[in-house]
Write a protein that holds these residues in place. Structure first.
Motif, short mmCIF file in Angstrom:
data_model
loop_
_atom_site.label_atom_id
_atom_site.label_comp_id
_atom_site.label_asym_id
_atom_site.label_seq_id
_atom_site.Cartn_x
_atom_site.Cartn_y
_atom_site.Cartn_z
N TYR A 5 -3.79 2.37 6.61
CA TYR A 5 -5.04 3.10 6.52
C TYR A 5 -4.80 4.39 5.75
O TYR A 5 -3.66 4.82 5.57
CB TYR A 5 -5.60 3.40 7.92
CG TYR A 5 -4.70 4.29 8.75
CD1 TYR A 5 -3.76 3.73 9.61
CD2 TYR A 5 -4.77 5.68 8.65
CE1 TYR A 5 -2.91 4.54 10.34
CE2 TYR A 5 -3.93 6.48 9.39
CZ TYR A 5 -3.00 5.91 10.23
OH TYR A 5 -2.15 6.71 10.94
N GLY A 6 -5.88 4.97 5.30
CA GLY A 6 -5.78 6.21 4.56
C GLY A 6 -7.16 6.82 4.48
O GLY A 6 -8.08 6.37 5.17
N ASP B 203 -6.62 -4.50 6.26
CA ASP B 203 -5.35 -3.91 5.85
C ASP B 203 -4.72 -3.21 7.05
O ASP B 203 -5.37 -2.36 7.67
CB ASP B 203 -5.58 -2.89 4.72
CG ASP B 203 -4.29 -2.60 3.95
OD1 ASP B 203 -3.19 -2.86 4.49
OD2 ASP B 203 -4.39 -2.11 2.81
N ASP C 112 1.16 2.38 -3.19
CA ASP C 112 -0.16 2.48 -3.80
C ASP C 112 -0.50 1.25 -4.65
O ASP C 112 -1.12 1.35 -5.71
CB ASP C 112 -0.26 3.76 -4.65
CG ASP C 112 -1.68 4.31 -4.62
OD1 ASP C 112 -2.43 3.96 -3.70
OD2 ASP C 112 -2.03 5.07 -5.54
N THR D 53 -7.82 1.42 0.85
CA THR D 53 -6.47 1.16 0.34
C THR D 53 -6.58 0.29 -0.92
O THR D 53 -7.62 -0.33 -1.15
CB THR D 53 -5.64 0.41 1.38
OG1 THR D 53 -6.25 -0.87 1.58
CG2 THR D 53 -5.58 1.15 2.71
N ASP E 252 -9.65 -1.13 7.70
CA ASP E 252 -8.27 -0.66 7.58
C ASP E 252 -7.61 -0.63 8.97
O ASP E 252 -8.22 -1.02 9.96
CB ASP E 252 -8.20 0.70 6.87
CG ASP E 252 -8.74 1.83 7.72
OD1 ASP E 252 -8.99 1.64 8.92
OD2 ASP E 252 -8.93 2.93 7.16
N SER F 132 0.82 -1.22 0.00
CA SER F 132 0.00 0.00 0.00
C SER F 132 0.85 1.26 0.00
O SER F 132 0.42 2.30 -0.50
CB SER F 132 -0.94 0.02 1.21
OG SER F 132 -1.83 -1.06 1.16
#
Ligand code: ATR
Length: 276
Positions: A218-219, A215, A197, A223, A239, A194
Motif C-alpha cells: 500500500y502507499g 495489492d 516501483d 501502486t 491495496d 512495488s
C-alpha cells in the motif's frame, strides 16, 4: 499491564503500535505495545530479553519471520504452511508461533471488501514468503481454482506442488506468459515489484467482468500494480492497508481472546495515509 511489541529491522515506520493501541482502547484491554528495533544478528536475544521482562507476545516483521518460526516451540497449522511466523505468544516455557498475514488478507477481501472467494478463479502473483503465507487461507476459502504465477516459473510450480490437495482443486503454478488468454475473478499481487516501483510484467485482459485486483502493498496513491490493473479493466481495486489492519486484529484475537472492530481503525489509518 500486559506487554506486547513488534520487532523488526527497520521498525521506525511500523503502524502496528498505533493499530494495537487503538484496538486496546476500543476493547478496554489493559496492555502496552511498543516497537523494538533488533540488530540484524540479535533477534533471538531481543526476544529473550522481552520475555524475561514479562512480555506476553510479539509481532514479527522483516527480516525476522523465518527466525521467529525457528524460535517457536509450537506452531499453528497456518504458520507451518507459511513456513514463517509473524505472531509470537509466550506462555511459560512455550513460544507459540502463528502466522496471521494470510488470514488477514482473506478477511480483508471477504469481509471488508465483501468479495467472496468461494467458487471464484484466483490468481496469486509471486512465489516468495508473502505468497506462501497466503496459500492455505486462500485454499480454505474454497476458490474454484488457485493459480500461482511467478516471474521465475519454476518457483511457482514448486510452491503449487507443496500445497497439492486431494479433497479440493490443487493450486497450479506457472510463469506470467502462460497466463495469456486466461481470466480471473481475483488477482492478488504478492510480488515485491512495488518495492521497486514496478508492476509485474503480465499479459493483458487478465480480469474477468467484476474482478478484484488486490495489492498486498500500500502507499499514498495507487501502486504500480493497481494502476496497471485499472488500465487492464479490473472492476475493483484494493491495496494492502486492510490486510495490515486485519492481520493485526488476528494477532490481537490470539493474544486477548477478543476480536476488535477493524473498520474504524482502518478508516483512521487511511485518513492518516492520505494526509501524509
Ligand atoms: P517476500 O517475502 O516479500 O515475498 P521474496 O521472498 O524475496 O519476498 O519474494 C519476492 C517475490 O517477488 C518473488 O516472487 C519475486 O519473483 P522471482 O521469484 O522471479 O524473483 C517477485 N518479484 C520481485 N520483483 C519483481 C518484479 N519486478 N516483477 C515481478 N516479480 C517480482
Amino acid at each position: 499491564m500486559d506487554r506486547y511489541a513488534v520487532i523488526g529491522n527497520p521498525i521506525a515506520h511500523s503502524k502496528s503500535p498505533a493499530i494495537h493501541a487503538a484496538f486496546a482502547a476500543q476493547t478496554g484491554q489493559c496492555l502496552r505495545y511498543k516497537a523494538i528495533l533488533a540488530p540484524l544478528d540479535g533477534f533471538a536475544a531481543c526476544v529473550a530479553e522481552f520475555r524475561a521482562a514479562g512480555g506476553r507476545g510479539m509481532n514479527v516483521t522483516v527480516p525476522f519471520k523465518l527466525e521467529a518460526y525457528a524460535l517457536s516451540t509450537r506452531r499453528t497449522a497456518r504458520a507451518q504452511a507459511a513456513g514463517a511466523v509473524n505472531t509470537l505468544a509466550f506462555d511459560g516455557a512455550e513460544v507459540l508461533g502463528d502466522n496471521t498475514d494470510g488470514a488477514g488478507l482473506v478477511r480483508d477481501i471477504q469481509h471488508n471488501l465483501a468479495f467472496p472467494i468461494a467458487a471464484r478463479h484466483v490468481l496469486l502473483l509471486g512465489a516468495g514468503g508473502a505468497a506462501r503465507g497466503a496459500i492455505l487461507p486462500l485454499l480454505d476459502a474454497a476458490p474454484a481454482s488457485l493459480c500461482i504465477a511467478n516471474r521465475t516459473p519454476a518457483k511457482a510450480v514448486e510452491l503449487a506442488a507443496a500445497f497439492a490437495r486431494e479433497d479440493s482443486p490443487s493450486p497450479t503454478g506457472c510463469g506470467f506468459d502462460a497466463l495469456a488468454g486466461r481470466r480471473f475473478d481475483v488477482v492478488i499481487n504478492a510480488t515485491a515489484a512495488s518495492l521497486a516501483d514496478q508492476a509485474p510484467d503480465l499479459p493483458h485482459a487478465l480480469y474477468a467482468p467484476g474482478a478484484l485486483a488486490y495489492d498486498m502493498m500500500y502507499g499514498r496513491g495507487d501502486t504500480p500494480f493497481l494502476c496497471a490493473a485499472r488500465a487492464d479493466g479490473a472492476a475493483h481495486l484494493a491495496d494492502g492497508l486492510g490486510m495490515l489492519v486485519e492481520q493485526a486484529a488476528e494477532s490481537f484475537l490470539l493474544w486477548r481472546g477478543v476480536r476488535p472492530l477493524t473498520r474504524p481503525v482502518l478508516e483512521h489509518m487511511r485518513a492518516q495515509l492520505a494526509s501524509g
